[in-house]
Write an enzyme that holds these catalytic residues in place. Sequence first.
Site, PDB file in Angstrom:
ATOM      1  N   GLY A  43       0.772  -1.242   0.000  1.00  0.00           N
ATOM      2  CA  GLY A  43       0.000   0.000   0.000  1.00  0.00           C
ATOM      3  C   GLY A  43       0.798   1.284   0.000  1.00  0.00           C
ATOM      4  O   GLY A  43       0.348   2.286  -0.544  1.00  0.00           O
ATOM      5  N   ASP A  99       0.462   3.399   4.360  1.00  0.00           N
ATOM      6  CA  ASP A  99      -0.630   3.994   3.589  1.00  0.00           C
ATOM      7  C   ASP A  99      -1.755   4.460   4.511  1.00  0.00           C
ATOM      8  O   ASP A  99      -2.217   5.586   4.423  1.00  0.00           O
ATOM      9  CB  ASP A  99      -1.156   3.022   2.524  1.00  0.00           C
ATOM     10  CG  ASP A  99      -1.528   1.637   3.083  1.00  0.00           C
ATOM     11  OD1 ASP A  99      -1.281   1.362   4.278  1.00  0.00           O
ATOM     12  OD2 ASP A  99      -2.060   0.823   2.304  1.00  0.00           O
ATOM     13  N   ASP A 102      -5.412   1.772  10.564  1.00  0.00           N
ATOM     14  CA  ASP A 102      -6.824   1.534  10.839  1.00  0.00           C
ATOM     15  C   ASP A 102      -6.955   0.999  12.278  1.00  0.00           C
ATOM     16  O   ASP A 102      -7.030   1.767  13.220  1.00  0.00           O
ATOM     17  CB  ASP A 102      -7.346   0.556   9.781  1.00  0.00           C
ATOM     18  CG  ASP A 102      -8.835   0.268   9.887  1.00  0.00           C
ATOM     19  OD1 ASP A 102      -9.541   0.987  10.600  1.00  0.00           O
ATOM     20  OD2 ASP A 102      -9.300  -0.694   9.240  1.00  0.00           O
ATOM     21  N   LYS A 130      -6.984   6.625  10.177  1.00  0.00           N
ATOM     22  CA  LYS A 130      -8.427   6.341  10.301  1.00  0.00           C
ATOM     23  C   LYS A 130      -8.675   5.811  11.702  1.00  0.00           C
ATOM     24  O   LYS A 130      -8.279   4.710  12.033  1.00  0.00           O
ATOM     25  CB  LYS A 130      -8.831   5.318   9.231  1.00  0.00           C
ATOM     26  CG  LYS A 130     -10.329   5.156   9.084  1.00  0.00           C
ATOM     27  CD  LYS A 130     -10.697   4.417   7.808  1.00  0.00           C
ATOM     28  CE  LYS A 130     -10.503   2.924   7.915  1.00  0.00           C
ATOM     29  NZ  LYS A 130     -10.981   2.199   6.721  1.00  0.00           N
ATOM     30  N   PHE A 151     -14.311   2.873   3.740  1.00  0.00           N
ATOM     31  CA  PHE A 151     -13.260   2.104   3.085  1.00  0.00           C
ATOM     32  C   PHE A 151     -12.736   2.929   1.919  1.00  0.00           C
ATOM     33  O   PHE A 151     -13.486   3.324   1.030  1.00  0.00           O
ATOM     34  CB  PHE A 151     -13.762   0.744   2.624  1.00  0.00           C
ATOM     35  CG  PHE A 151     -12.622  -0.159   2.259  1.00  0.00           C
ATOM     36  CD1 PHE A 151     -11.967  -0.898   3.240  1.00  0.00           C
ATOM     37  CD2 PHE A 151     -12.164  -0.235   0.944  1.00  0.00           C
ATOM     38  CE1 PHE A 151     -10.881  -1.702   2.923  1.00  0.00           C
ATOM     39  CE2 PHE A 151     -11.072  -1.038   0.622  1.00  0.00           C
ATOM     40  CZ  PHE A 151     -10.442  -1.770   1.607  1.00  0.00           C
ATOM     41  N   LEU A 152     -11.421   3.161   1.930  1.00  0.00           N
ATOM     42  CA  LEU A 152     -10.830   4.086   0.968  1.00  0.00           C
ATOM     43  C   LEU A 152      -9.903   3.366   0.007  1.00  0.00           C
ATOM     44  O   LEU A 152      -9.230   2.405   0.385  1.00  0.00           O
ATOM     45  CB  LEU A 152     -10.064   5.162   1.737  1.00  0.00           C
ATOM     46  CG  LEU A 152     -10.972   5.865   2.744  1.00  0.00           C
ATOM     47  CD1 LEU A 152     -10.197   6.425   3.896  1.00  0.00           C
ATOM     48  CD2 LEU A 152     -11.791   6.930   2.052  1.00  0.00           C
TER      49      LEU A 152
HETATM   50  P1  IMP Z   1      -4.644  -2.128  10.500  1.00  0.00           P
HETATM   51  O1  IMP Z   1      -3.735  -3.234  10.886  1.00  0.00           O
HETATM   52  O2  IMP Z   1      -6.077  -2.428  10.804  1.00  0.00           O
HETATM   53  O3  IMP Z   1      -4.244  -0.772  11.038  1.00  0.00           O
HETATM   54  O4  IMP Z   1      -4.669  -2.058   8.945  1.00  0.00           O
HETATM   55  C1  IMP Z   1      -3.648  -1.627   8.193  1.00  0.00           C
HETATM   56  C2  IMP Z   1      -3.731  -2.143   6.773  1.00  0.00           C
HETATM   57  O5  IMP Z   1      -5.070  -2.522   6.396  1.00  0.00           O
HETATM   58  C3  IMP Z   1      -3.336  -1.037   5.854  1.00  0.00           C
HETATM   59  O6  IMP Z   1      -1.953  -1.035   5.643  1.00  0.00           O
HETATM   60  C4  IMP Z   1      -4.138  -1.348   4.620  1.00  0.00           C
HETATM   61  O7  IMP Z   1      -3.429  -2.249   3.802  1.00  0.00           O
HETATM   62  C5  IMP Z   1      -5.388  -2.039   5.112  1.00  0.00           C
HETATM   63  N1  IMP Z   1      -6.527  -1.091   5.207  1.00  0.00           N
HETATM   64  C6  IMP Z   1      -7.093  -0.608   6.330  1.00  0.00           C
HETATM   65  N2  IMP Z   1      -8.098   0.253   6.046  1.00  0.00           N
HETATM   66  C7  IMP Z   1      -8.151   0.325   4.697  1.00  0.00           C
HETATM   67  C8  IMP Z   1      -8.961   1.078   3.758  1.00  0.00           C
HETATM   68  O8  IMP Z   1      -9.853   1.893   4.102  1.00  0.00           O
HETATM   69  N3  IMP Z   1      -8.702   0.869   2.451  1.00  0.00           N
HETATM   70  C9  IMP Z   1      -7.728   0.029   1.998  1.00  0.00           C
HETATM   71  N4  IMP Z   1      -6.933  -0.678   2.823  1.00  0.00           N
HETATM   72  C10 IMP Z   1      -7.146  -0.527   4.160  1.00  0.00           C
HETATM   73 MG    MG Z   2      -1.443  -2.324   3.508  1.00  0.00          MG
END
Ligand code: IMP
Ligand code: MG
Length: 174
Positions: A43, A99, A102, A130, A151-152
Amino acid sequence: MRMSELIEVLSKEEIAKSVTEVGAVISHDYRNGTVAMVGALKGAFIFMADLARAITVPVQIGFLGISSYGKSSESSGTATITKELDLDVAGMDVLVVEDIVDTGLTLGFIMDYLKSKGARSVKVCAFLNKKERRSIEVQVDYACHTIPEGFLVGYGLDYAEDYRHLPGIYHLKM
Ligand code: IMP
Ligand code: MG
């Protein structure tokens, strides 16, 4: 690809402006050193390229392949390394380039990994922050934009490997 499902959230111009601004702040904060930028694949690949060129102090570039399993409802979200880091970060001031943050689970994993590699300091620059689904406490030191929800896609972010090449950020209506 059906473009009608995509609603623009950030234009190419807004992105260029925020990346330039964050690059200037980072350049100031690291004015006495070298930044070891570590991008989380896939990403971060576009953001990494733009951010590196917005930073005016010396940088080194590394990539880490990571696959997240933090999306399911089970809280024991974890991540696995799909490609080892290709930069020696021992004793370096590392800037993780993500990127989007979340839940924070992926970032937490990356932080632990980099500390185990002997980084002197580890800070984080996320293109998007986010916060609605954050499940662990992680410090995002620099963020270009804070997004409340949704979702982006675009600017490196995908949905099932599509849309990464789009120059703006779009809300994907599913
Ligand atoms: P986390 O571990 O939940 O913080 O997620 C991180 C990873 O999930 C990011 O590096 C993205 O690859 C993916 N991700 C989380 N939210 C989104 C979104 O809104 N769009 C696309 N990919 C996302
Ligand atoms: Mg990612």
